[in-house]
Design an enzyme around this catalytic site. Structure first.
Site, short mmCIF file in Angstrom:
data_model
loop_
_atom_site.label_atom_id
_atom_site.label_comp_id
_atom_site.label_asym_id
_atom_site.label_seq_id
_atom_site.Cartn_x
_atom_site.Cartn_y
_atom_site.Cartn_z
N ASN A 92 -3.38 6.01 -1.23
CA ASN A 92 -3.22 6.16 0.22
C ASN A 92 -2.66 7.52 0.62
OD1 ASN A 92 -4.30 3.76 1.30
ND2 ASN A 92 -2.63 2.68 0.31
N GLU A 114 -4.03 0.01 -9.02
CA GLU A 114 -3.05 1.09 -9.18
C GLU A 114 -1.74 0.39 -9.59
OE1 GLU A 114 -2.35 3.09 -5.41
OE2 GLU A 114 -2.42 5.05 -6.32
N SER A 171 0.82 -1.21 0.00
CA SER A 171 0.00 0.00 0.00
C SER A 171 0.85 1.25 0.00
CB SER A 171 -0.86 0.04 1.26
OG SER A 171 -1.62 -1.11 1.37
N HIS A 179 -1.31 -2.79 -7.18
CA HIS A 179 -2.02 -2.48 -5.94
C HIS A 179 -3.52 -2.68 -6.13
CE1 HIS A 179 -2.90 0.78 -2.67
NE2 HIS A 179 -3.00 -0.44 -2.20
N1 LIG Z 1 -6.09 -4.50 3.78
C1 LIG Z 1 -6.26 -3.68 2.74
O1 LIG Z 1 -7.33 -3.07 2.56
C2 LIG Z 1 -5.16 -3.51 1.72
C3 LIG Z 1 -5.46 -2.88 0.52
C4 LIG Z 1 -4.46 -2.79 -0.46
C5 LIG Z 1 -3.18 -3.28 -0.21
N2 LIG Z 1 -2.92 -3.87 1.00
C6 LIG Z 1 -1.57 -4.40 1.19
O2 LIG Z 1 -1.60 -5.81 0.98
C7 LIG Z 1 -0.61 -6.45 1.78
C8 LIG Z 1 -1.27 -7.48 2.65
O3 LIG Z 1 -2.21 -6.85 3.48
P1 LIG Z 1 -3.42 -7.65 4.13
O4 LIG Z 1 -4.43 -6.65 4.53
O5 LIG Z 1 -3.81 -8.79 3.26
O6 LIG Z 1 -2.70 -8.22 5.45
P2 LIG Z 1 -3.10 -9.50 6.31
O7 LIG Z 1 -2.48 -9.30 7.64
O8 LIG Z 1 -4.55 -9.79 6.21
O9 LIG Z 1 -2.33 -10.70 5.55
C9 LIG Z 1 -0.94 -10.77 5.43
C10 LIG Z 1 -0.57 -12.22 5.26
O10 LIG Z 1 0.81 -12.29 4.91
C11 LIG Z 1 1.33 -13.42 5.54
N3 LIG Z 1 2.80 -13.35 5.60
C12 LIG Z 1 3.59 -12.67 6.46
N4 LIG Z 1 4.89 -12.90 6.19
C13 LIG Z 1 4.91 -13.72 5.10
C14 LIG Z 1 5.94 -14.33 4.35
N5 LIG Z 1 7.22 -14.11 4.67
N6 LIG Z 1 5.60 -15.12 3.31
C15 LIG Z 1 4.31 -15.35 3.00
N7 LIG Z 1 3.29 -14.80 3.69
C16 LIG Z 1 3.58 -14.01 4.72
C17 LIG Z 1 0.68 -13.42 6.92
O11 LIG Z 1 0.77 -14.70 7.55
C18 LIG Z 1 -0.76 -13.06 6.53
O12 LIG Z 1 -1.55 -14.21 6.25
C19 LIG Z 1 0.09 -5.34 2.55
O13 LIG Z 1 1.23 -4.95 1.84
C20 LIG Z 1 -0.95 -4.22 2.57
O14 LIG Z 1 -0.38 -2.96 2.69
C21 LIG Z 1 -3.87 -4.01 1.97
#
Ligand SMILES: NC(=O)c1ccc[n+]([C@@H]2O[C@H](COP(=O)([O-])OP(=O)(O)OC[C@H]3O[C@@H](n4cnc5c(N)ncnc54)[C@H](O)[C@@H]3O)[C@@H](O)[C@H]2O)c1
Length: 282
Positions: free
Chosen positions: A190, A152, A119, A140
């Site tokens: 963001n 994005e 993000s 993204h």
């Molecule tokens: N939540 C949102 O609305 C949103 C929107 C756009 C982008 N993002 C981005 O997406 C990414 C994930 O966010 P999320 O909300 O899904 O988080 P989340 O916490 O729901 O999931 C993250 C996952 O990554 C796993 N993980 C951690 N280390 C790891 C590794 N070394 N190898 C493989 N898996 C690993 C964790 O176990 C977890 O299941 C982040 O970079 C976040 O900024 C989030």
């Protein structure tokens, strides 16, 4: 090279959604996380979301079944080695992503594009960790991934035109709308959204209004489909805090200071919808 097999790292909120949309569009997907329970939870969410799409008539029962079967859960990252495209959607921490990109650079074939769903973290920095900076890019997606149209697409300083074109085409194959932006902390989405959510949190902290009142102001006065605090709970308060910190550090302007109430809530484990408590109880 034809892209047929997709690696997705992280089976959380975004990773399972990304696996879902690739599988629904006919790609085979290797979904990787660090613990079996995270994979199980991700697959469970995908199954439920596919079933919902079937019940709404968006896909057939057959498509639901086939999409689910296209996803292979793995714990061992070495199993991503035969993927033609890899998108990382792991926890928003620079150290975690650094380790992943260094390793993916070793595991993936040299021609494979490595994308990040980050993000806010610098695509240019992630690219520089690898020996293929021209093939690293931001892809993204938005939450919930199966529903939201926008992708994005973020060009790092070294991202090649061929890499950009490939990711734009992939997004279109997923029936998403790619929008091109350059690498900068928070990108566009963001950079503009998070200060709004953060400021809404300040109004609650200072007793200006309740979370319900703040959200009503935005729904009724600005025609937002959901208020900023409902949205923050939905995104995850830990994710919001991480993004504010990246922007505070990367842009250096005090206007990106995370709201102290947000910090306190994350310390308490109140992470929003996913933990059952945030600005609201779930
Ligand atoms: N939540 C949102 O609305 C949103 C929107 C756009 C982008 N993002 C981005 O997406 C990414 C994930 O966010 P999320 O909300 O899904 O988080 P989340 O916490 O729901 O999931 C993250 C996952 O990554 C796993 N993980 C951690 N280390 C790891 C590794 N070394 N190898 C493989 N898996 C690993 C964790 O176990 C977890 O299941 C982040 O970079 C976040 O900024 C989030």
């Amino acid at each position: 090279m034809e892209i047929r097999r997709i690696g997705v790292l992280g089976a959380g909120t975004m990773g399972n959604g990304i696996a879902h949309v690739f599988a629904r569009s006919g790609y085979s997907v290797v979904l990787c996380d660090v613990e079996q329970r995270f994979l199980d939870r991700g697959l469970d969410t995908i199954a439920k979301n596919l079933a919902r799409e079937t019940s709404k008539g968006k896909i057939t029962v057959e498509q639901e079944k086939e999409s689910y079967q296209r996803i292979t859960p793995v714990l061992d990252r070495a199993k991503l080695t035969d993927c033609d495209f890899i998108v990382e959607a792991a926890t928003e921490k620079f150290e975690i992503k650094t380790e992943i990109f260094r390793d993916l650079d070793r595991v993936a074939r040299p021609e494979v594009i490595l994308a990040s769903n980050t993000s806010s973290i610098s695509i240019t920095k992630l690219a520089a960790i690898t020996k293929r900076p021209d093939k690293v890019i931001g892809m993204h997606f938005f939450n919930p991934v199966p529903v939201m149209k926008l992708v994005e697409v973020i060009r790092g300083l070294a991202t090649s035109q061929a890499t950009y074109d490939a990711v734009r085409d992939l997004a279109q194959k997923l029936e998403k709308m790619p929008v091109e932006v350059n690498d900068a902390p928070g990108f566009v989405s963001n950079r503009v959204l998070m200060p709004l959510l953060n400021e809404a949190m300040y109004t609650v902290m200072e007793g200006v209004a309740t979370p319900e009142a703040v959200d009503e102001v935005f729904k009724l006065g600005m025609a937002h489909p959901m208020g900023p605090l409902t949205l923050a709970d939905f995104i995850g308060l830990d994710v919001c805090l991480d993004i504010m910190r990246v922007m505070q550090e990367g842009l250096g302007d005090p206007k990106y200071r995370p709201c102290p109430l947000l910090i306190k809530m994350v310390d308490a484990g109140w992470l929003g919808r996913k933990s059952g408590r945030g600005f609201y109880k779930y």
